[in-house]
Design a protein around this motif. Structure first.
Motif, PDB file in Angstrom:
ATOM      1  N   GLY A  61       3.333  -2.785   1.672  1.00  0.00           N
ATOM      2  CA  GLY A  61       2.815  -4.051   1.109  1.00  0.00           C
ATOM      3  C   GLY A  61       1.379  -3.712   0.799  1.00  0.00           C
ATOM      4  N   VAL A  62       0.612  -4.636   1.038  1.00  0.00           N
ATOM      5  CA  VAL A  62      -0.660  -4.300   0.106  1.00  0.00           C
ATOM      6  C   VAL A  62      -1.698  -3.325   1.242  1.00  0.00           C
ATOM      7  CG1 VAL A  62      -0.923  -6.260  -1.040  1.00  0.00           C
ATOM      8  CG2 VAL A  62      -1.672  -6.411   1.371  1.00  0.00           C
ATOM      9  N   GLY A  63      -1.016  -2.693   2.252  1.00  0.00           N
ATOM     10  CA  GLY A  63      -1.650  -1.598   2.909  1.00  0.00           C
ATOM     11  C   GLY A  63      -2.511  -2.093   4.036  1.00  0.00           C
ATOM     12  N   PHE A  64      -2.410  -3.193   4.593  1.00  0.00           N
ATOM     13  CA  PHE A  64      -3.174  -3.653   5.881  1.00  0.00           C
ATOM     14  C   PHE A  64      -2.957  -2.605   7.178  1.00  0.00           C
ATOM     15  CE2 PHE A  64      -2.859  -8.058   4.056  1.00  0.00           C
ATOM     16  CZ  PHE A  64      -3.820  -7.985   3.510  1.00  0.00           C
ATOM     17  N   PHE A  65      -1.755  -2.441   7.357  1.00  0.00           N
ATOM     18  CA  PHE A  65      -1.434  -1.635   8.627  1.00  0.00           C
ATOM     19  C   PHE A  65      -1.839  -0.048   8.151  1.00  0.00           C
ATOM     20  CE2 PHE A  65       1.304   1.695  10.390  1.00  0.00           C
ATOM     21  CZ  PHE A  65       0.912   1.639  11.752  1.00  0.00           C
ATOM     22  N   LEU A  66      -1.807   0.294   7.028  1.00  0.00           N
ATOM     23  CA  LEU A  66      -2.276   1.753   6.647  1.00  0.00           C
ATOM     24  C   LEU A  66      -3.659   1.863   6.636  1.00  0.00           C
ATOM     25  CD1 LEU A  66      -0.290   2.821   3.518  1.00  0.00           C
ATOM     26  CD2 LEU A  66       0.008   3.755   5.842  1.00  0.00           C
ATOM     27  N   LYS A  67      -4.494   0.714   6.208  1.00  0.00           N
ATOM     28  CA  LYS A  67      -5.984   0.762   6.419  1.00  0.00           C
ATOM     29  C   LYS A  67      -6.350   0.837   7.870  1.00  0.00           C
ATOM     30  CE  LYS A  67     -10.172  -0.136   5.142  1.00  0.00           C
ATOM     31  NZ  LYS A  67     -11.017   1.135   4.953  1.00  0.00           N
ATOM     32  N   VAL A  68      -5.790  -0.077   8.651  1.00  0.00           N
ATOM     33  CA  VAL A  68      -6.055   0.428  10.230  1.00  0.00           C
ATOM     34  C   VAL A  68      -5.794   1.747  10.704  1.00  0.00           C
ATOM     35  CG1 VAL A  68      -5.418  -0.468  12.494  1.00  0.00           C
ATOM     36  CG2 VAL A  68      -5.674  -2.189  10.601  1.00  0.00           C
ATOM     37  N   ALA A  69      -4.790   2.361  10.153  1.00  0.00           N
ATOM     38  CA  ALA A  69      -4.277   3.539  10.688  1.00  0.00           C
ATOM     39  C   ALA A  69      -5.312   4.656  10.181  1.00  0.00           C
ATOM     40  CB  ALA A  69      -2.949   3.936  10.276  1.00  0.00           C
ATOM     41  N   SER A  70      -5.600   4.570   8.875  1.00  0.00           N
ATOM     42  CA  SER A  70      -6.677   5.232   8.320  1.00  0.00           C
ATOM     43  C   SER A  70      -7.926   5.270   8.987  1.00  0.00           C
ATOM     44  CB  SER A  70      -6.749   4.982   6.785  1.00  0.00           C
ATOM     45  OG  SER A  70      -7.642   5.995   6.250  1.00  0.00           O
ATOM     46  N   ASP A  71      -8.378   4.100   9.368  1.00  0.00           N
ATOM     47  CA  ASP A  71      -9.722   4.093   9.898  1.00  0.00           C
ATOM     48  C   ASP A  71      -9.636   4.500  11.208  1.00  0.00           C
ATOM     49  OD1 ASP A  71     -10.654   2.667   7.477  1.00  0.00           O
ATOM     50  OD2 ASP A  71     -10.607   0.629   8.497  1.00  0.00           O
ATOM     51  N   ARG A  92       4.817  -3.101  -7.527  1.00  0.00           N
ATOM     52  CA  ARG A  92       3.588  -2.476  -8.196  1.00  0.00           C
ATOM     53  C   ARG A  92       2.325  -3.048  -7.706  1.00  0.00           C
ATOM     54  NH1 ARG A  92       6.592  -2.803 -13.688  1.00  0.00           N
ATOM     55  NH2 ARG A  92       8.306  -1.248 -13.176  1.00  0.00           N
ATOM     56  N   PHE A  93       2.267  -4.340  -7.855  1.00  0.00           N
ATOM     57  CA  PHE A  93       1.297  -5.400  -7.687  1.00  0.00           C
ATOM     58  C   PHE A  93       0.519  -4.745  -6.217  1.00  0.00           C
ATOM     59  CE2 PHE A  93      -0.698  -8.579  -5.057  1.00  0.00           C
ATOM     60  CZ  PHE A  93      -1.756  -8.939  -5.539  1.00  0.00           C
ATOM     61  N   ALA A  94       1.232  -4.759  -5.121  1.00  0.00           N
ATOM     62  CA  ALA A  94       0.887  -4.502  -3.701  1.00  0.00           C
ATOM     63  C   ALA A  94       0.383  -2.865  -3.482  1.00  0.00           C
ATOM     64  CB  ALA A  94       2.055  -4.810  -2.846  1.00  0.00           C
ATOM     65  N   SER A  95       1.285  -2.196  -4.079  1.00  0.00           N
ATOM     66  CA  SER A  95       0.882  -0.755  -4.029  1.00  0.00           C
ATOM     67  C   SER A  95      -0.503  -0.476  -4.680  1.00  0.00           C
ATOM     68  CB  SER A  95       2.076   0.197  -4.508  1.00  0.00           C
ATOM     69  OG  SER A  95       2.384   0.076  -5.900  1.00  0.00           O
ATOM     70  N   ARG A  96      -0.713  -1.228  -5.699  1.00  0.00           N
ATOM     71  CA  ARG A  96      -1.912  -0.825  -6.666  1.00  0.00           C
ATOM     72  C   ARG A  96      -2.931  -1.569  -5.830  1.00  0.00           C
ATOM     73  NH1 ARG A  96      -0.751  -3.394 -11.301  1.00  0.00           N
ATOM     74  NH2 ARG A  96      -1.820  -5.389 -10.621  1.00  0.00           N
ATOM     75  N   HIS A  97      -2.831  -2.744  -5.133  1.00  0.00           N
ATOM     76  CA  HIS A  97      -3.762  -3.250  -4.584  1.00  0.00           C
ATOM     77  C   HIS A  97      -4.196  -2.376  -3.298  1.00  0.00           C
ATOM     78  CE1 HIS A  97      -6.257  -6.298  -2.576  1.00  0.00           C
ATOM     79  NE2 HIS A  97      -5.699  -6.024  -1.200  1.00  0.00           N
ATOM     80  N   ALA A  98      -3.146  -1.788  -2.540  1.00  0.00           N
ATOM     81  CA  ALA A  98      -3.410  -0.772  -1.461  1.00  0.00           C
ATOM     82  C   ALA A  98      -4.453   0.285  -1.987  1.00  0.00           C
ATOM     83  CB  ALA A  98      -2.280  -0.252  -1.076  1.00  0.00           C
ATOM     84  N   ARG A  99      -4.071   0.816  -2.932  1.00  0.00           N
ATOM     85  CA  ARG A  99      -4.765   2.020  -3.585  1.00  0.00           C
ATOM     86  C   ARG A  99      -6.208   1.629  -4.042  1.00  0.00           C
ATOM     87  NH1 ARG A  99       0.187   3.089  -6.123  1.00  0.00           N
ATOM     88  NH2 ARG A  99      -0.629   2.124  -7.864  1.00  0.00           N
ATOM     89  N   GLU A 100      -6.265   0.630  -4.785  1.00  0.00           N
ATOM     90  CA  GLU A 100      -7.682   0.049  -5.289  1.00  0.00           C
ATOM     91  C   GLU A 100      -8.595  -0.564  -4.447  1.00  0.00           C
ATOM     92  OE1 GLU A 100      -6.784  -2.181  -8.712  1.00  0.00           O
ATOM     93  OE2 GLU A 100      -5.792  -0.557  -9.880  1.00  0.00           O
ATOM     94  N   ALA A 101      -8.020  -1.329  -3.395  1.00  0.00           N
ATOM     95  CA  ALA A 101      -9.035  -2.091  -2.404  1.00  0.00           C
ATOM     96  C   ALA A 101      -9.224  -1.308  -1.221  1.00  0.00           C
ATOM     97  CB  ALA A 101      -8.189  -3.396  -1.899  1.00  0.00           C
ATOM     98  N   TYR A 102      -8.510  -0.502  -0.782  1.00  0.00           N
ATOM     99  CA  TYR A 102      -8.576   0.415   0.405  1.00  0.00           C
ATOM    100  C   TYR A 102      -8.585   1.874   0.000  1.00  0.00           C
ATOM    101  CZ  TYR A 102      -7.331  -3.989   2.320  1.00  0.00           C
ATOM    102  OH  TYR A 102      -7.104  -5.442   2.417  1.00  0.00           O
ATOM    103  N   GLY A 103      -8.124   2.574  -1.031  1.00  0.00           N
ATOM    104  CA  GLY A 103      -8.412   3.814  -1.570  1.00  0.00           C
ATOM    105  C   GLY A 103      -7.342   4.706  -0.507  1.00  0.00           C
TER     106      GLY A 103
END
Length: 194
Positions: free
Chosen positions: A18-28, A40-51
């Motif tokens: 999705g937009v990367g919420f779980f990945l962001k928590v895991a990364s942090d 495309r929208f969700a993957s782009r958001h995950a890359r741009e908003a959370y790196g």
């Protein structure tokens, strides 16, 4: 719950991130977090908003190296895949020998499913339990069988009741789900759990 059951941090892949919420928590939390998402929208958001390291598309051979990930998660994804066995075989290839696959998917009690299907067809022309793009409704035995056929041993399975959202589901039914963080599926080695 995944965090509590693991005593290390390594490389994690979230399929259908999705937009990367779980990945962001895991990364942090110190994980080397990777994701794959068909939107495309969700993957782009995950890359741009959370790196985050998120690929756009579906899991296919060659996208990641063999035995690359310590943990692979699928949050409400497996029921939407046209050929779950092909995904499970690819995940098996990607997981390290002692890797962990974590799955969360809805499970309907057989009686509830039968009643809702009949009522739904009578009242609306389709089943009340129908969710767009939901291709499978797994029960515990069916999911265990699917996993075993693809080289996995189920280490644990847990069920949790979740309230249904009126915007997504018909009122009056409860969704029993596999608690993703507690469904620990370990690769098997000669029939033994690793």
């Amino acid at each position: 719950p995944v965090k509590e059951s693991l005593h290390f941090k390594g490389r994690l892949l979230d399929i259908g991130c999705g937009v990367g919420f779980f990945l962001k928590v895991a990364s942090d939390d110190g994980w080397e977090a990777w994701g794959i998402e068909p939107s495309r929208f969700a993957s782009r958001h995950a890359r741009e908003a959370y790196g985050l390291n998120v690929a756009t598309g579906r899991l296919t051979g060659g996208l990641f190296p063999e035995v690359y990930f310590d943990v692979i998660t699928m949050w409400d994804v497996i029921a939407h895949i046209p050929d779950p066995s092909s995904y499970l075989r690819e995940i098996h290839r990607l997981l390290k020998r002692d890797g962990l696959l974590v799955i969360k998917t809805p499970h309907w009690a057989p009686r509830s499913f039968a009643v809702a299907s009949v009522l739904g067809r009578f009242l609306s022309g389709r089943g009340l339990l129908h969710v767009d793009y939901q291709l499978y409704y797994f029960n515990p035995a069916g999911l265990r069988e699917l996993l075993a056929a693809n080289g996995y041993t189920v280490a644990s399975m847990r069920f949790v009741s979740e309230a249904r959202k009126k915007s997504s589901f018909q009122p009056g039914f409860r969704n029993i789900t596999y608690e993703a963080a507690r469904l620990a599926i370990r690769l098997s080695s000669g029939g033994e759990s690793l």
